[in-house]
Design an enzyme around this catalytic site. Structure first.
Site, PDB file in Angstrom:
ATOM      1  N   CYS A 280       0.822  -1.214   0.000  1.00 36.19           N
ATOM      2  CA  CYS A 280       0.000   0.000   0.000  1.00 36.19           C
ATOM      3  C   CYS A 280       0.854   1.261   0.000  1.00 36.19           C
ATOM      4  CB  CYS A 280      -1.009  -0.068   1.137  1.00 36.19           C
ATOM      5  SG  CYS A 280      -2.218  -1.372   0.843  1.00 36.19           S
ATOM      6  N   HIS A 364      -3.569  -5.504   0.495  1.00 32.73           N
ATOM      7  CA  HIS A 364      -3.258  -6.052   1.817  1.00 32.73           C
ATOM      8  C   HIS A 364      -3.264  -7.583   1.799  1.00 32.73           C
ATOM      9  CE1 HIS A 364      -3.242  -2.453   4.409  1.00 32.73           C
ATOM     10  NE2 HIS A 364      -4.053  -1.955   3.497  1.00 32.73           N
ATOM     11  N   GLU A 366      -2.213  -9.432   4.074  1.00 35.41           N
ATOM     12  CA  GLU A 366      -2.434  -9.893   5.446  1.00 35.41           C
ATOM     13  C   GLU A 366      -3.879  -9.715   5.899  1.00 35.41           C
ATOM     14  OE1 GLU A 366      -3.212  -5.844   6.274  1.00 35.41           O
ATOM     15  OE2 GLU A 366      -1.870  -6.765   4.830  1.00 35.41           O
TER      16      GLU A 366
END
Length: 392
Positions: A280, A364, A366
């Site tokens: 990001c 993302h 995660e």
């Protein structure tokens, strides 16, 4: 007793609804998120600093608030807008309602407006500054405030969410984070490691630079069996290298990447000295450090259903995204290549340096509460660390 709240936009639009959470008045860039779940993770994502977030899913709050699911030490966003607030959540893990949570955090909520009309306006005209208030209910006054409030572009919002000091991270993944898409490390599955079974200790050291990092990121890094040290995003390359890291992670964070000259300089001075993985904002900063430029998207990518094409595997990954800026592919130097593309608008979703061990993605991997298609990127980072150690 219900209390009125209003949202006024810089284009003169005013939306009137019912207040929840705290009282007060705030300004910020009004954006929307298309996720059906994960509102608690959205609330506690520091990347939303300076923004008023609208949820497109019609009912929010139905599973309450669980302390284990927070992604940072507090709420950084300016305000929260929903179509309908669920006041009686159903979830055995819940400890309080969304209304109670926002009230305790001092965050203003607005419900009961036509969120479809608001989202349509943002998609048509672009993200814009707005004022959310429970104290000033005069339309003309609120519109003037929205028009005179500062825009997000050009601001250094990272400085508002930086951690105060360095810290060691010791927490791995929660058992509820297990997924069939997790990948193996040294013959041991991340699922088993998350349960505390035979965690592979690699003796490698990862320094994670925190520009407004979600906590599930260091959980994944710790799950690799590595020692994880978190440094504030205003650290220097000398600060990082003094810790003798085997790899450096560049975190997510809020706002415009171009004003963050201190972060860009740090990354530029780390290139070629240690493997780097960014996501990001970290992706944008790595691109800038490599010589790319960025631009502001019309209304950004925010949601848990963004399709991304992996150029290496030719597979499509469903990803969670939250950003309003992107790398300009026309400015990409010859030693940098695109690895992933957002299939909704063909923007750059991943890049890799051809010479140095450095790569990044504009989403993302995660993400909690998912999706989990991109967990492999953590294994890819670990492999680059191993390869660098062997070659040295």
């Amino acid at each position: 007793m219900q209390k009125t709240a209003k949202l006024a936009l810089a284009d003169g639009s005013v939306f009137t609804g019912t207040a929840f959470g705290a009282d007060g008045e705030v300004h910020g860039e009004v954006v929307f998120n298309t996720s059906m779940t994960g509102y608690q993770e959205i609330l506690t994502d520091p990347s939303y600093c300076g923004q008023i977030v609208t949820m497109t899913y019609p009912q929010i709050g139905n599973y309450g608030i669980a302390p284990e699911d927070i992604e940072s030490g507090g709420i950084a966003l300016q305000g929260f807008i929903v179509r309908e607030l669920c006041e009686i959540p159903s979830n055995y893990r819940s400890t309080q309602t969304l209304d109670e949570y926002l009230k305790a955090a001092g965050v203003i909520g607005l419900q009961g407006i036509d969120t479809r009309a608001l989202v349509r306006k943002i998609r048509t005209s672009g993200a814009m500054t707005g004022v959310l208030s429970t104290v000033d209910l005069d339309d003309e006054s609120l519109v003037k405030k929205a028009q005179s409030s500062p825009q997000l572009v050009g601001q250094d919002l990272v400085s508002k969410v930086l951690p105060a000091e360095a810290r060691e991270w010791d927490e791995g993944l929660h058992p509820l984070a297990h997924s069939s898409s997790t990948h193996s490390l040294s013959g041991k599955s991340i699922t088993n490691m998350a349960e505390g079974e035979d965690q592979a200790e690699s003796n490698y050291h990862i320094v994670a630079i925190d520009y407004g990092m979600k906590w599930n990121i260091p959980r994944h890094l710790k799950q690799l069996g590595c020692r994880v040290t978190i440094l504030p995003g205003n650290c220097t390359a000398e600060d990082v290298l003094a810790l003798n890291p085997d790899g450096v992670f560049l975190s997510n964070g809020p706002g415009d990447p171009e004003p963050l000259t201190y972060a860009i300089e740090t990354i530029r001075n780390l290139l070629g000295k240690v493997p780097i993985f960014g996501i990001c904002l970290g992706h944008q900063l790595l691109g800038l450090a490599c010589g790319c430029k960025t631009f502001k998207l019309k209304f950004g990518h925010r949601g848990a259903n963004q399709p991304v094409l992996n150029h290496d595997t030719k597979q499509v990954e469903i990803t969670s995204q939250n950003h309003g800026f992107a790398i300009d592919p026309e400015t990409m130097p010859d030693d940098v290549e695109v690895t992933h593309t957002n299939m909704n608008d063909d923007t750059v979703a991943g890049l890799r340096h051809k010479t140095h061990a450095a790569f990044s993605v504009q989403y993302h991997p995660e993400a909690s509460a998912g999706p989990h298609d991109s967990h492999y990127l953590f294994k890819q980072f670990f492999d680059s660390i191993c390869q660098t150690r062997v070659s040295s």
